[in-house]
Design a protein around this motif. Sequence first.
Motif, PDB file in Angstrom:
ATOM      1  N   GLN A   1       9.795  -4.860  -4.662  1.00 22.34           N
ATOM      2  CA  GLN A   1       9.499  -4.181  -3.177  1.00 22.34           C
ATOM      3  C   GLN A   1       8.465  -4.834  -2.629  1.00 22.34           C
ATOM      4  N   VAL A   2       8.957  -5.849  -1.665  1.00 26.09           N
ATOM      5  CA  VAL A   2       7.884  -6.496  -0.760  1.00 26.09           C
ATOM      6  C   VAL A   2       7.771  -5.834   0.513  1.00 26.09           C
ATOM      7  N   PRO A   3       6.418  -5.739   0.911  1.00 26.69           N
ATOM      8  CA  PRO A   3       5.927  -5.221   2.029  1.00 26.69           C
ATOM      9  C   PRO A   3       6.737  -5.920   3.589  1.00 26.69           C
ATOM     10  N   LEU A   4       6.816  -5.168   4.407  1.00 28.69           N
ATOM     11  CA  LEU A   4       7.193  -5.544   5.771  1.00 28.69           C
ATOM     12  C   LEU A   4       6.062  -5.594   6.584  1.00 28.69           C
TER      13      LEU A   4
ATOM     14  N   ALA B   1       0.876  -1.185  -0.067  1.00 26.78           N
ATOM     15  CA  ALA B   1      -0.138   0.116   0.113  1.00 26.78           C
ATOM     16  C   ALA B   1       0.981   1.057   0.105  1.00 26.78           C
ATOM     17  N   GLU B   2       0.057   2.352  -0.426  1.00 23.34           N
ATOM     18  CA  GLU B   2       1.065   3.611  -0.442  1.00 23.34           C
ATOM     19  C   GLU B   2       1.674   3.914   0.983  1.00 23.34           C
ATOM     20  N   GLY B   3       2.820   4.217   1.021  1.00 23.36           N
ATOM     21  CA  GLY B   3       3.421   4.475   2.462  1.00 23.36           C
ATOM     22  C   GLY B   3       3.931   3.299   3.152  1.00 23.36           C
ATOM     23  N   GLN B   4       3.771   2.049   2.871  1.00 22.59           N
ATOM     24  CA  GLN B   4       3.951   0.952   3.495  1.00 22.59           C
ATOM     25  C   GLN B   4       5.373   0.563   3.451  1.00 22.59           C
ATOM     26  N   ARG B   5       5.873   0.253   4.886  1.00 25.74           N
ATOM     27  CA  ARG B   5       7.418  -0.418   4.472  1.00 25.74           C
ATOM     28  C   ARG B   5       7.582  -1.403   3.561  1.00 25.74           C
ATOM     29  N   THR B   6       8.656  -1.429   3.102  1.00 25.61           N
ATOM     30  CA  THR B   6       9.163  -2.517   2.163  1.00 25.61           C
ATOM     31  C   THR B   6      10.561  -3.095   2.115  1.00 25.61           C
ATOM     32  N   LYS B   7      10.908  -3.986   1.586  1.00 30.53           N
ATOM     33  CA  LYS B   7      12.205  -4.240   1.539  1.00 30.53           C
ATOM     34  C   LYS B   7      12.482  -4.849   0.082  1.00 30.53           C
ATOM     35  N   PRO B   8      13.593  -4.555  -0.558  1.00 29.39           N
ATOM     36  CA  PRO B   8      13.903  -4.955  -2.045  1.00 29.39           C
ATOM     37  C   PRO B   8      14.464  -6.220  -2.225  1.00 29.39           C
ATOM     38  N   ALA B   9      14.004  -7.250  -2.938  1.00 28.42           N
ATOM     39  CA  ALA B   9      14.362  -8.335  -3.457  1.00 28.42           C
ATOM     40  C   ALA B   9      14.929  -9.384  -2.417  1.00 28.42           C
TER      41      ALA B   9
END
Length: 335
Positions: free
Chosen positions: A189-192, A24-32
């Motif tokens: 970019q996968v959510p955390l 979602a917009e503004g959600q924390r993510t981590k690449p690959a």
Amino acid sequence: MKSAGTPSAKPRLTTSAMIASIAAEGQRTKPAPFGHALVELARSREDVVGMTADLGKYTDLHIFAQAFPDRYYQMGMAEQLLFAAASGLAAEGFMPFATTYAVFASRRAYDFIHQTIAEEDRNVKIACALPGLTSGYGPSHQAAEDLALFRAMPNMTVIDPCDAYEIEQIVPAIAAHRGPVYMRLLRGQVPLVLDEYNYRFELGKAASLRDGSDVLIISSGIMTMRALEAAQALADDRVSVGVLHVPTIKPLDTEAILREAGKPGRLVVVAENHTVIGGLGEAVATLLMRSGVHPAFRQIGLPDEFLAAGALPTLHDRYGISTAEVKRQIKEWLR
């Protein structure tokens, strides 16, 4: 001209929304997370090799290729060859991590996986991107039935991760498990999400992420993220919702499911990014019936039809797996 006080229209979705991140917009993510976790594993395991069918960049395996070019095999657009070769390498003592899109593994190469990997009980780890409704490009790219197909395959362990935090833990866990594994893969970019819940992945185990007295959502994959969001929103409406995360679809954590679903007075809802036929929902329903546990029961999942093409946010609303739709359906069932 828009008058003062008129609500702003939703932003117009572009073609990129068909392949947009599920975050979602503004959600924390981590690449690959998969690619980086595999590199970390390979530093201590010389038997690990990476294989793909022309989709290294699109399954995050290119990160492994950059770190270990001599242990990376690009097999071209030939998924049947990919899995047959992975079986051969496993027979020689290697541990292949083979990646492609979920539609190609579950449909095009199913017989090759069945005969050369599962029947031979080869130590091959299959990681597949675009599971369920995570692509807007229509039925050719939407693997709505992959869990049902691989659940039915003997010797196959089946996993549906929620977020980047879990994927990082799954990679070493399945490497420690001897035998074939099918893992749904979230890429880019996968959510955390789960790092905020003191969560640890354990193969074959479910985890209670929050308790609730009115509703229990049993979920896997990205629907655990949606379940947690819906539970928080429903709390504002004084509806108490518990969430049981079930990342391992096979073998199922029957003890945890029966314990949680057997608590009296709760509506049990199974939420999955998969057709309602043959996935987690039917696995849970069968378990409850066989065990004599009979709560009020509902399913949230994809319909038994070929899904439309379009922007993912629109499709998730249309097919009932967005956070707003999860909340709406539960409120309706509680009336």
